[in-house]
Design a protein around this motif. Sequence first.
Motif, mmCIF file in Angstrom:
data_model
loop_
_atom_site.group_PDB
_atom_site.id
_atom_site.type_symbol
_atom_site.label_atom_id
_atom_site.label_comp_id
_atom_site.label_asym_id
_atom_site.label_seq_id
_atom_site.Cartn_x
_atom_site.Cartn_y
_atom_site.Cartn_z
ATOM 1 N N PRO A 1 0.799 -1.235 0.000
ATOM 2 C CA PRO A 1 0.000 0.000 0.000
ATOM 3 C C PRO A 1 0.828 1.281 0.000
ATOM 4 O O PRO A 1 0.513 2.228 -0.728
ATOM 5 N N ASP A 2 1.901 1.338 0.810
ATOM 6 C CA ASP A 2 2.690 2.570 0.829
ATOM 7 C C ASP A 2 3.453 2.762 -0.477
ATOM 8 O O ASP A 2 3.733 3.899 -0.885
ATOM 9 N N LEU B 1 -8.772 17.056 -9.917
ATOM 10 C CA LEU B 1 -8.203 16.577 -8.665
ATOM 11 C C LEU B 1 -8.493 15.097 -8.447
ATOM 12 O O LEU B 1 -9.473 14.552 -8.957
ATOM 13 N N ARG B 2 -7.623 14.465 -7.676
ATOM 14 C CA ARG B 2 -7.790 13.087 -7.239
ATOM 15 C C ARG B 2 -7.523 13.045 -5.738
ATOM 16 O O ARG B 2 -6.700 13.809 -5.230
ATOM 17 N N VAL B 3 -8.200 12.161 -5.033
ATOM 18 C CA VAL B 3 -7.994 12.003 -3.597
ATOM 19 C C VAL B 3 -7.656 10.543 -3.329
ATOM 20 O O VAL B 3 -8.269 9.639 -3.912
ATOM 21 N N SER B 4 -6.688 10.300 -2.458
ATOM 22 C CA SER B 4 -6.325 8.927 -2.108
ATOM 23 C C SER B 4 -6.311 8.757 -0.598
ATOM 24 O O SER B 4 -6.082 9.710 0.153
ATOM 25 N N VAL B 5 -6.575 7.531 -0.164
ATOM 26 C CA VAL B 5 -6.462 7.134 1.237
ATOM 27 C C VAL B 5 -5.228 6.257 1.355
ATOM 28 O O VAL B 5 -5.065 5.297 0.599
ATOM 29 N N GLU B 6 -4.343 6.580 2.306
ATOM 30 C CA GLU B 6 -3.054 5.897 2.406
ATOM 31 C C GLU B 6 -2.822 5.388 3.822
ATOM 32 O O GLU B 6 -3.013 6.119 4.787
ATOM 33 N N ALA C 1 -1.584 -0.559 5.545
ATOM 34 C CA ALA C 1 -2.353 -1.782 5.320
ATOM 35 C C ALA C 1 -3.282 -1.719 4.113
ATOM 36 O O ALA C 1 -3.697 -2.764 3.608
ATOM 37 N N PHE C 2 -3.641 -0.531 3.643
ATOM 38 C CA PHE C 2 -4.566 -0.427 2.520
ATOM 39 C C PHE C 2 -4.360 0.896 1.803
ATOM 40 O O PHE C 2 -3.738 1.828 2.324
ATOM 41 N N TRP C 3 -4.894 0.956 0.589
ATOM 42 C CA TRP C 3 -4.747 2.149 -0.251
ATOM 43 C C TRP C 3 -5.880 2.164 -1.269
ATOM 44 O O TRP C 3 -6.338 1.109 -1.731
ATOM 45 N N ARG D 1 -5.654 3.394 11.015
ATOM 46 C CA ARG D 1 -5.539 4.826 10.769
ATOM 47 C C ARG D 1 -4.937 5.077 9.397
ATOM 48 O O ARG D 1 -4.054 4.346 8.950
ATOM 49 N N ALA D 2 -5.417 6.130 8.754
ATOM 50 C CA ALA D 2 -4.962 6.440 7.399
ATOM 51 C C ALA D 2 -4.868 7.947 7.225
ATOM 52 O O ALA D 2 -5.393 8.729 8.031
ATOM 53 N N LEU D 3 -4.179 8.345 6.156
ATOM 54 C CA LEU D 3 -4.062 9.749 5.778
ATOM 55 C C LEU D 3 -4.779 9.962 4.458
ATOM 56 O O LEU D 3 -4.892 9.058 3.633
#
Length: 502
Positions: A261-262, A306-311, A314-316, A338-340
Motif C-alpha cells: 500500500p505505501d 483533482l484526485r484524492v487517495s487514502v493511504e 495496510a490499505f490504499w 488509521r490512514a491519511l
Amino acid sequence: MPADVQWHTSDPMVVTVTEGIVTATGPGNATITAHYEERQIAIPATVRIAVADTATLRLLYAVPSDREFRDDYSEFFRHVVTDVQGWYRNQLKGLTFSVYDDNPQRCQMAGDSEYYSRESWNRVLEGVQHCAPVEGNTTEHIWVLAVDVDMACTPDGSVGRWEDGYNQLYRGSSGLAILNHSTQDDGYDKMVRGEDWLWYYCDAGPWDASLLLATGGYAHEIGHTLGLPHLPGCNEWLPECDFDALMAYGNQIYPDGYLLPDEKARVMRSPFIDTTAPVIDQYHHPDDITIEGTVHTADNDPTDTLRVSVESDAFWGWAPVTPAGTFEIHLPADSSGRALLSVHTHDAEPCRWLGYAHTDGTLTTLAEHAATIDIAGANLSGLEVTLPATVNAMCAGTRTIGGTIVDPDGPVTDIWVTNYASDWHYSDDGSFELDLPTFGAGPATISIESPDCGFLGLYGPNGFTTDWDTAVGFWTGGVDTAGVVVTLPATVDELCARQATG
C-alpha cells in the motif's frame, strides 16, 4: 456467425468480448478464445496507450557495433513493457505509466561487445547519447534500455562486484534502468520464443528462467525507475521481509507479486503515472466500504482535475473528484486502521501530489501534521479538505522545507543542513530553510553535517537516524513544509568524538 459460439477473454482488464465484439478496457496483453462445437481458436490481443511526448517511459533497444538488431527481440521488448504497463494498472486500480512510443527506439553504439562487458553502466549510458539524451532523475522521461551485451566474469570466473566494474547491468535507479539480453546466449533466444530455460551467469546458477520471470524482472526494475527502493531486510533475508512483494522477490512469481500500500501511494505521486484515467468498475466489489468527502478549492478553481487517495500501511485506494467537489473512495471490506488523506492533480505537469489533509482542514506535506482518519471496516462520510490556493499557484515556483535542529542542550549552532538534491544551508542559530527539488523528482532527505567532522546523520522517524533506509523522505507538494524538528541524540562535539573513536 453461429449463435452458439462461446467467447472468452483471459483478462477482462485488457479486453472484453461479447457476441464476438471486442472492446478494449486498458493496456496489456490478453488472449481471446472462441469455442464452437469441437473447435477452438485463440487470438492474441494487445492494447497500448497512445503516444505522449513528456512524462512517459521511453524504451531504447541498443546493440554494440559488432552485433545486429533483431526484430524478434524488438517485438519481445515491446510486448514485455506493454504487459508490465497492464500489471501496474491492475495494481493501481486503473492508473499506470504512459509509453512514449509503441516501437522501441533503436541505437547502434560505437564500441564493440567486449568494450561494454566491463564498466557496463557508464559505458552503455555514454554509448547511447548520440541517439537520445538518456539520463535519470528527470521529470520528462523514464528511460528503459534493453541492451545486447554480455557482462564479463572476473578472471577467476565469478560474477564480481559493481565497484570493480562487474555485474553492473539488469539494474534500475530513479528514472533509468539498463537491462541486458544477449543474442549470443541460446537461453535468451528461448526467452524470446516464450520457452523455459536454465540460466547461468559466470560461476552462478543454474536458475530456472521463463518469459514470466523475465517480465517480472522488467516490472521490478521499472519500479526502481518510479522511485521504489528494495524492501528493507530482504537482501539480508530477514523474517520481516515481505518476500512476495514485487520490490522484494515478487518478480520471481510474476504476475502474482504485488505492490504494498505505501508503495502504491508513492508511485501515484510520480509525474509518470497518468492520473487522468478513470477508476474502472471491475476494481469495485459490492462489499467494499466507502470513504466520502468534499474538496473545496480557492477562487472557484475546478475540482475535476483533482484526485484524492487514502493511504496507510495496510490499505490504499483513490478516486477522482467530481465537478461538484465530492469524492467516493472504495476500500476492501476488511480495511481497518488509521490512514491519511492525500490530494493530487493531473492538470499542472509535472506537479502531481499537493499534500496531505492537515489537522486544520488545509494541506501539509508533513505526515506528522496530517489529520488521521480511522477506518474500522465501515463506511465513512463527511470528510472535508480546503485547498489554500489554486492548483496553478500551488504548482508554481520553488517549494521550501524549514525547521530547527536541536540537541539535548537546545538549538544547535554552527551546523550545515542539506537535502543534497537542490540546496545547502548554514545555520548559526539552529533554524534552517531549504529549497526542495522540482516536482516529480522524488523525495529528498535532510542531512546534518558538522564543519569539523562531516556527516552526522539524517532526519528520521524519531527526529534522527544514521541509516539511509529509515530516513524520512520529503516530497515536493503544493505547500511549503515547515515545523521539521531534527533531534540530535547528543551534542555535535560528542557525535564527532564518537566518529573519531569508531
